[in-house]
Design a protein around this motif. Structure first.
Motif, PDB file in Angstrom:
ATOM      1  N   LEU A 320      27.817 -15.187 -20.957  1.00  0.00           N
ATOM      2  CA  LEU A 320      26.918 -13.953 -20.919  1.00  0.00           C
ATOM      3  C   LEU A 320      25.481 -14.189 -21.434  1.00  0.00           C
ATOM      4  CD1 LEU A 320      29.650 -11.427 -22.264  1.00  0.00           C
ATOM      5  CD2 LEU A 320      28.774 -11.465 -19.990  1.00  0.00           C
ATOM      6  N   TYR A 321      25.241 -15.122 -22.374  1.00  0.00           N
ATOM      7  CA  TYR A 321      24.141 -15.699 -22.917  1.00  0.00           C
ATOM      8  C   TYR A 321      23.365 -16.060 -21.715  1.00  0.00           C
ATOM      9  CZ  TYR A 321      20.548 -18.373 -25.675  1.00  0.00           C
ATOM     10  OH  TYR A 321      19.541 -18.658 -26.113  1.00  0.00           O
ATOM     11  N   ASN A 322      24.032 -16.959 -20.890  1.00  0.00           N
ATOM     12  CA  ASN A 322      23.302 -17.662 -19.834  1.00  0.00           C
ATOM     13  C   ASN A 322      22.693 -16.591 -18.811  1.00  0.00           C
ATOM     14  OD1 ASN A 322      23.470 -20.259 -20.489  1.00  0.00           O
ATOM     15  ND2 ASN A 322      25.530 -20.783 -19.616  1.00  0.00           N
ATOM     16  N   GLU A 323      23.760 -15.543 -18.467  1.00  0.00           N
ATOM     17  CA  GLU A 323      23.234 -14.358 -17.761  1.00  0.00           C
ATOM     18  C   GLU A 323      21.816 -13.666 -18.067  1.00  0.00           C
ATOM     19  OE1 GLU A 323      22.527 -11.259 -15.209  1.00  0.00           O
ATOM     20  OE2 GLU A 323      23.481 -12.823 -14.661  1.00  0.00           O
ATOM     21  N   HIS A 324      21.787 -13.482 -19.721  1.00  0.00           N
ATOM     22  CA  HIS A 324      20.977 -12.835 -20.204  1.00  0.00           C
ATOM     23  C   HIS A 324      19.672 -13.342 -20.135  1.00  0.00           C
ATOM     24  CE1 HIS A 324      20.122  -9.213 -22.418  1.00  0.00           C
ATOM     25  NE2 HIS A 324      19.477  -9.727 -23.543  1.00  0.00           N
ATOM     26  N   SER A 325      19.680 -14.869 -20.575  1.00  0.00           N
ATOM     27  CA  SER A 325      18.645 -15.698 -20.603  1.00  0.00           C
ATOM     28  C   SER A 325      17.879 -15.789 -19.196  1.00  0.00           C
ATOM     29  CB  SER A 325      18.884 -16.999 -21.040  1.00  0.00           C
ATOM     30  OG  SER A 325      19.546 -17.171 -22.497  1.00  0.00           O
ATOM     31  N   PHE A 326      18.595 -16.262 -18.054  1.00  0.00           N
ATOM     32  CA  PHE A 326      18.422 -16.368 -17.020  1.00  0.00           C
ATOM     33  C   PHE A 326      17.555 -15.326 -16.129  1.00  0.00           C
ATOM     34  CE2 PHE A 326      18.343 -16.468 -12.334  1.00  0.00           C
ATOM     35  CZ  PHE A 326      17.769 -17.461 -11.874  1.00  0.00           C
ATOM     36  N   THR A 327      18.111 -14.121 -16.428  1.00  0.00           N
ATOM     37  CA  THR A 327      17.747 -12.904 -16.075  1.00  0.00           C
ATOM     38  C   THR A 327      16.452 -12.062 -16.528  1.00  0.00           C
ATOM     39  OG1 THR A 327      19.917 -12.062 -15.345  1.00  0.00           O
ATOM     40  CG2 THR A 327      18.308 -10.515 -15.334  1.00  0.00           C
ATOM     41  N   ASP A 371      20.742 -16.445 -31.768  1.00  0.00           N
ATOM     42  CA  ASP A 371      19.615 -16.049 -30.558  1.00  0.00           C
ATOM     43  C   ASP A 371      20.281 -14.727 -29.856  1.00  0.00           C
ATOM     44  OD1 ASP A 371      17.375 -16.218 -29.415  1.00  0.00           O
ATOM     45  OD2 ASP A 371      18.190 -17.167 -27.609  1.00  0.00           O
ATOM     46  N   PHE A 372      21.416 -14.952 -29.619  1.00  0.00           N
ATOM     47  CA  PHE A 372      22.045 -13.924 -28.758  1.00  0.00           C
ATOM     48  C   PHE A 372      22.035 -12.713 -29.310  1.00  0.00           C
ATOM     49  CE2 PHE A 372      25.680 -13.343 -25.370  1.00  0.00           C
ATOM     50  CZ  PHE A 372      24.986 -12.209 -24.709  1.00  0.00           C
ATOM     51  N   ALA A 373      22.524 -12.642 -30.641  1.00  0.00           N
ATOM     52  CA  ALA A 373      22.730 -11.253 -31.475  1.00  0.00           C
ATOM     53  C   ALA A 373      21.638 -10.644 -31.578  1.00  0.00           C
ATOM     54  CB  ALA A 373      23.343 -11.894 -32.702  1.00  0.00           C
ATOM     55  N   ALA A 374      20.214 -11.608 -31.975  1.00  0.00           N
ATOM     56  CA  ALA A 374      18.825 -11.224 -32.165  1.00  0.00           C
ATOM     57  C   ALA A 374      18.249 -10.439 -30.722  1.00  0.00           C
ATOM     58  CB  ALA A 374      17.987 -12.172 -32.314  1.00  0.00           C
TER      59      ALA A 374
END
Length: 379
Positions: A320-327, A371-374
């Motif tokens: 999910l972090y990868n999805e959020h970062s890429f998008t 980083d994801f939580a932030a």
């Protein structure tokens, strides 16, 4: 225009998505009706017969405007699709009220295609709780009454969520709408979702064929690779040719925002030009390069999970972090994280680094969690 056979009907392979219509002054709800009329007139003249709107598009104005624009054409000359807005849990239990209003807004007596909208982690339990909310029973009744000609669903959820929905309602579904493009073929497990739909005999409608525009232009080196293979093909057309290679795909929806996009997309769909094996592999290589630059190399070996004192599903959170970062944000990761209890979210990580000591990829998991939580807190 290429046409696809669906039961006893011929549908244009290119569908007109009504989520990104032209607007005035940058105001999402203020649709430029004159511009839409011009776009639809060209689309109709060039064989596009499928129009896809929804309750929430353009803050509720898409159905109203599309109803007005399409009223200029004989009802039998186009197929109209809309959806029950289950992405908002406050709508559960209001299927009749909303459906009647949708027919009124669109100025029609029936929908050719109607969908359970955005089956996902957030709403799967409510969709399946028919005894409480009655969504399935009501929509099935409308199909029996002829006010819905074909019933299906759209999904941004994980494979397991779609599987649950199909196990419950698959016998009554006639099609499914998935986020499908050459990047998400592996990145979002789209290949597995297509195969799941196939196992239920369901043709696929495509949403996000250009990944929100990310596949409309590519880095220079990627463009050069593709131009060497098909000098005459535009970069956006490659995404559509990929979909023409997937036999399950029936309708590809494109949310066209201006007249030029309509013209270009229709020109692409004048021909069916599926990819060769070499071309397919080239696109997959480009997809790997695109995601690899912005994502963590987790292989889901799950060594980490057995060492996490908080019992976090680390591979899923990294995904999910990868999805959020890429998008660059988006709704998919926050939507799925929002369904987890607080103690299973990224913010629950205590930074002990036990997981990092056994990670074969040497991912700095504790830093990722922080980083994801932030990012999620920033909205």
């Amino acid at each position: 225009m290429i046409y696809k056979q669906f039961q006893d009907q011929k549908l244009s392979a290119l569908g007109f998505g009504c989520m990104r219509l032209p607007v005035r002054g940058g105001v999402y709800a203020d649709i430029d009706e004159a511009a839409v009329s011009e776009m639809v007139a060209y689309a109709m003249a060039h064989g596009v017969n499928y129009y896809d709107t929804a309750w929430g598009y353009h803050d509720g104005m898409s159905e109203t405007v599309m109803g007005k624009v399409l009223s200029a054409y004989p009802r039998e000359s186009f197929f109209l699709a809309s959806k029950f807005p289950g992405y908002d849990l406050s709508n559960m239990g209001k299927a009749e009220e909303i459906f009647e209003k949708q027919l009124e807004k669109c100025g029609v007596e029936y929908f050719d295609f109607y969908l359970f909208h955005n089956v996902c982690e957030m709403n799967i339990d409510a969709y399946l709780d028919d005894a409480r909310y009655g969504t399935y029973t009501y929509l099935k009744k409308q199909k029996e009454n002829g006010r819905i000609r074909h019933l299906g669903f759209s999904a941004h959820g994980a494979y397991s969520v779609i599987e649950r929905f199909l196990q419950a309602y698959g016998r009554d579904m006639e099609f499914c709408q998935l986020q499908l493009n050459y990047l998400d073929w592996t990145f979002q497990d789209a290949k597995a979702k297509v195969e799941l739909a196939r196992s239920y005999g369901l043709p696929v409608w495509v949403m996000e064929p250009l990944r929100g525009g990310k596949l409309a232009s590519l880095p220079a080196d990627a463009e050069s690779k593709l131009k060497a293979l098909r000098p005459q093909e535009s970069i956006p057309a490659w995404a559509f040719r990929f979909l023409q290679t997937v036999p399950d795909v029936c309708v590809t929806l494109s949310g066209m925002s201006d007249f030029e996009q309509v013209k270009q997309n229709i020109a692409t769909f004048e021909e069916d030009l599926p990819l060769s094996e070499r071309e397919w592999d080239a696109l997959q290589e480009i997809a790997r390069e695109m995601t690899g630059k912005k994502t963590l190399p987790c292989t889901a070996c799950r060594y980490c999970t057995s060492h996490c004192p908080k019992g976090l599903d680390i591979p899923e959170l990294i995904k999910l972090y990868n999805e959020h970062s890429f998008t660059g944000g988006g709704f998919i990761a926050p939507m799925r994280i929002g369904t987890l209890p607080e103690e299973k979210r990224p913010g629950a990580c205590i930074g002990c680094r036990s997981c990092e000591r056994v990670c074969p990829q040497q991912i700095k998991i504790s830093e990722m969690m922080k980083d994801f939580a932030a990012r999620l807190q920033q909205g």
